[in-house]
Write a protein that holds these residues in place. Structure first.
Motif, PDB file in Angstrom:
ATOM      1  N   LEU A 151       4.698  -3.269   4.635  1.00 43.84           N
ATOM      2  CA  LEU A 151       3.933  -3.249   3.383  1.00 43.84           C
ATOM      3  C   LEU A 151       3.453  -1.850   3.021  1.00 43.84           C
ATOM      4  O   LEU A 151       2.986  -1.622   1.904  1.00 43.84           O
ATOM      5  CB  LEU A 151       2.712  -4.176   3.492  1.00 43.84           C
ATOM      6  N   VAL A 152       3.559  -0.915   3.963  1.00 40.69           N
ATOM      7  CA  VAL A 152       3.032   0.438   3.753  1.00 40.69           C
ATOM      8  C   VAL A 152       4.163   1.430   3.511  1.00 40.69           C
ATOM      9  O   VAL A 152       5.120   1.502   4.289  1.00 40.69           O
ATOM     10  CB  VAL A 152       2.197   0.903   4.964  1.00 40.69           C
ATOM     11  N   THR A 153       4.038   2.187   2.434  1.00 43.63           N
ATOM     12  CA  THR A 153       4.975   3.273   2.128  1.00 43.63           C
ATOM     13  C   THR A 153       4.210   4.582   2.122  1.00 43.63           C
ATOM     14  O   THR A 153       3.185   4.702   1.454  1.00 43.63           O
ATOM     15  CB  THR A 153       5.632   3.069   0.750  1.00 43.63           C
TER      16      THR A 153
ATOM     17  N   GLU B 155       3.504  14.917 -10.775  1.00 42.88           N
ATOM     18  CA  GLU B 155       4.331  14.046 -11.622  1.00 42.88           C
ATOM     19  C   GLU B 155       5.200  13.108 -10.785  1.00 42.88           C
ATOM     20  O   GLU B 155       5.384  11.940 -11.148  1.00 42.88           O
ATOM     21  CB  GLU B 155       5.188  14.901 -12.551  1.00 42.88           C
ATOM     22  N   LEU B 156       5.721  13.596  -9.657  1.00 45.18           N
ATOM     23  CA  LEU B 156       6.514  12.740  -8.782  1.00 45.18           C
ATOM     24  C   LEU B 156       5.659  11.611  -8.219  1.00 45.18           C
ATOM     25  O   LEU B 156       6.055  10.431  -8.234  1.00 45.18           O
ATOM     26  CB  LEU B 156       7.124  13.572  -7.649  1.00 45.18           C
ATOM     27  N   ALA B 157       4.469  11.956  -7.739  1.00 47.11           N
ATOM     28  CA  ALA B 157       3.555  10.939  -7.210  1.00 47.11           C
ATOM     29  C   ALA B 157       3.147   9.957  -8.304  1.00 47.11           C
ATOM     30  O   ALA B 157       3.058   8.737  -8.070  1.00 47.11           O
ATOM     31  CB  ALA B 157       2.320  11.605  -6.611  1.00 47.11           C
ATOM     32  N   GLY B 158       2.914  10.478  -9.513  1.00 48.57           N
ATOM     33  CA  GLY B 158       2.543   9.616 -10.633  1.00 48.57           C
ATOM     34  C   GLY B 158       3.642   8.639 -11.001  1.00 48.57           C
ATOM     35  O   GLY B 158       3.372   7.453 -11.257  1.00 48.57           O
ATOM     36  N   ASP B 159       4.878   9.106 -11.010  1.00 43.49           N
ATOM     37  CA  ASP B 159       6.012   8.226 -11.313  1.00 43.49           C
ATOM     38  C   ASP B 159       6.160   7.140 -10.244  1.00 43.49           C
ATOM     39  O   ASP B 159       6.435   5.974 -10.561  1.00 43.49           O
ATOM     40  CB  ASP B 159       7.310   9.035 -11.400  1.00 43.49           C
ATOM     41  N   ARG B 160       5.999   7.545  -8.996  1.00 37.84           N
ATOM     42  CA  ARG B 160       6.097   6.570  -7.900  1.00 37.84           C
ATOM     43  C   ARG B 160       4.977   5.539  -7.983  1.00 37.84           C
ATOM     44  O   ARG B 160       5.197   4.350  -7.741  1.00 37.84           O
ATOM     45  CB  ARG B 160       6.037   7.304  -6.557  1.00 37.84           C
ATOM     46  N   THR B 161       3.791   6.003  -8.344  1.00 40.67           N
ATOM     47  CA  THR B 161       2.651   5.091  -8.474  1.00 40.67           C
ATOM     48  C   THR B 161       2.880   4.082  -9.597  1.00 40.67           C
ATOM     49  O   THR B 161       2.659   2.871  -9.418  1.00 40.67           O
ATOM     50  CB  THR B 161       1.358   5.891  -8.729  1.00 40.67           C
ATOM     51  N   LEU B 162       3.328   4.555 -10.748  1.00 42.98           N
ATOM     52  CA  LEU B 162       3.563   3.646 -11.879  1.00 42.98           C
ATOM     53  C   LEU B 162       4.651   2.619 -11.558  1.00 42.98           C
ATOM     54  O   LEU B 162       4.511   1.440 -11.894  1.00 42.98           O
ATOM     55  CB  LEU B 162       3.930   4.435 -13.134  1.00 42.98           C
ATOM     56  N   ALA B 163       5.724   3.041 -10.909  1.00 39.54           N
ATOM     57  CA  ALA B 163       6.797   2.123 -10.543  1.00 39.54           C
ATOM     58  C   ALA B 163       6.287   1.069  -9.568  1.00 39.54           C
ATOM     59  O   ALA B 163       6.607  -0.128  -9.679  1.00 39.54           O
ATOM     60  CB  ALA B 163       7.958   2.897  -9.929  1.00 39.54           C
ATOM     61  N   PHE B 164       5.462   1.489  -8.633  1.00 41.33           N
ATOM     62  CA  PHE B 164       4.866   0.606  -7.625  1.00 41.33           C
ATOM     63  C   PHE B 164       3.942  -0.423  -8.290  1.00 41.33           C
ATOM     64  O   PHE B 164       4.010  -1.628  -8.003  1.00 41.33           O
ATOM     65  CB  PHE B 164       4.098   1.468  -6.624  1.00 41.33           C
ATOM     66  N   LEU B 165       3.094   0.060  -9.196  1.00 38.29           N
ATOM     67  CA  LEU B 165       2.169  -0.846  -9.882  1.00 38.29           C
ATOM     68  C   LEU B 165       2.917  -1.837 -10.773  1.00 38.29           C
ATOM     69  O   LEU B 165       2.559  -3.024 -10.836  1.00 38.29           O
ATOM     70  CB  LEU B 165       1.164  -0.050 -10.700  1.00 38.29           C
ATOM     71  N   LYS B 166       3.942  -1.356 -11.446  1.00 39.21           N
ATOM     72  CA  LYS B 166       4.736  -2.252 -12.293  1.00 39.21           C
ATOM     73  C   LYS B 166       5.400  -3.341 -11.451  1.00 39.21           C
ATOM     74  O   LYS B 166       5.463  -4.504 -11.843  1.00 39.21           O
ATOM     75  CB  LYS B 166       5.798  -1.448 -13.055  1.00 39.21           C
TER      76      LYS B 166
ATOM     77  N   LEU C  24       0.837  -1.193   0.000  1.00 35.21           N
ATOM     78  CA  LEU C  24       0.000   0.000   0.000  1.00 35.21           C
ATOM     79  C   LEU C  24       0.877   1.250   0.000  1.00 35.21           C
ATOM     80  O   LEU C  24       1.846   1.338   0.755  1.00 35.21           O
ATOM     81  CB  LEU C  24      -0.892   0.016   1.252  1.00 35.21           C
ATOM     82  N   ILE C  25       0.539   2.216  -0.866  1.00 32.01           N
ATOM     83  CA  ILE C  25       1.169   3.536  -0.842  1.00 32.01           C
ATOM     84  C   ILE C  25       0.135   4.563  -0.377  1.00 32.01           C
ATOM     85  O   ILE C  25      -1.020   4.535  -0.818  1.00 32.01           O
ATOM     86  CB  ILE C  25       1.670   3.957  -2.243  1.00 32.01           C
ATOM     87  N   LEU C  26       0.572   5.464   0.495  1.00 26.83           N
ATOM     88  CA  LEU C  26      -0.225   6.633   0.848  1.00 26.83           C
ATOM     89  C   LEU C  26       0.518   7.869   0.367  1.00 26.83           C
ATOM     90  O   LEU C  26       1.642   8.132   0.804  1.00 26.83           O
ATOM     91  CB  LEU C  26      -0.442   6.731   2.359  1.00 26.83           C
ATOM     92  N   HIS C  27      -0.102   8.620  -0.536  1.00 26.13           N
ATOM     93  CA  HIS C  27       0.435   9.917  -0.954  1.00 26.13           C
ATOM     94  C   HIS C  27      -0.278  10.980  -0.113  1.00 26.13           C
ATOM     95  O   HIS C  27      -1.499  11.148  -0.217  1.00 26.13           O
ATOM     96  CB  HIS C  27       0.144  10.184  -2.436  1.00 26.13           C
TER      97      HIS C  27
END
Length: 233
Positions: free
Chosen positions: A191-193, A218-229, A163-166
């Motif tokens: 498990l939580v970032t 954009e920073l949050a979006g990049d982190r989200t995409l890396a996490f999902l990948k 789980l990520i919390l932005h």
């Protein structure tokens, strides 16, 4: 990429519509995209399209269907924002989670599905993304400026998937003390970032809005995409 409206049977009876964005390539995995308090509006559909363009099958369920099906509001418009808060006040969170479970099942069973499905939610949807981590078997979950998470930390022991919390440092709907409570309550869960963005307010990723802040978004979006990948493929 193609888009369509699909109908999903609700686990509690009835059915609801959802916006489905399908990539032109073989989907990597599925994402249940969880609306803000303003409904499945153009902003949510654009986010879905953007995820589909990088290879995800994205479903945006209409969670207000029991109150007002198809509602689309603009958070920057005072009257529409007031209506959004009115709808949120009537919203049944537990029923919403059941609808998200139905959405999760729909994506997992969809033709060409890899079987892996995560969630990404914003605002009230950020709270629901947290519930996706505590109450469902979604494979990975991302919460953007989720509200009231500090009041639901008793469920944190049920988090078994990443789980990520932005979090927005200047979030007008999540006080500094609430943010501290969240960080303290989740700091020992591997498990939580938690990412905290200084100098931005609630809705910093809402493109086209007064709250939007490009660099943080954009920073949050990049982190989200890396996490999902990493966790969905």
């Amino acid at each position: 990429m193609t888009t369509q409206t699909v109908t999903i049977p609700a686990l509690l009876g009835g059915s609801f519509n959802a916006y489905l964005a399908t990539p032109s390539t073989q989907p990597r995995a599925g994402i249940v995209l969880i609306q803000e308090i303003v409904g499945v509006n153009q902003n949510m559909r654009q986010i879905a399209n953007d995820f589909a363009k990088v290879g995800y099958q994205v479903l945006v369920p209409d969670l207000y269907w029991r109150l007002e099906p198809g509602v689309q509001l603009d958070f920057d418009d005072e009257k529409q924002r007031a209506k959004a808060f009115e709808l949120l006040g009537e919203f049944d969170w537990d029923s919403g989670v059941e609808d998200l479970k139905a959405s999760l099942s729909f994506l997992r069973q969809y033709p060409s599905s890899t079987g892996k499905v995560g969630s990404v939610g914003f605002c009230s949807g950020g709270k629901l993304a947290y519930f996706m981590a505590t109450r469902t078997d979604a494979d990975a979950n991302v919460s953007y400026y989720g509200v009231d998470i500090d009041r639901n930390l008793a469920e944190a022991t049920k988090i078994h998937k990443p789980l990520i919390l932005h979090m927005s440092a200047n979030d007008e709907y999540v006080s500094p003390s609430a943010q501290t409570t969240i960080q303290q309550g989740l700091k020992d869960n591997p498990l939580v970032t938690i990412y905290r963005y200084e100098g931005v307010s609630h809705g910093f990723s809402r493109a086209g809005s007064s709250a939007y802040r490009k660099e943080a978004a954009e920073l949050a979006g990049d982190r989200t995409l890396a996490f999902l990948k990493q966790h969905l493929g």
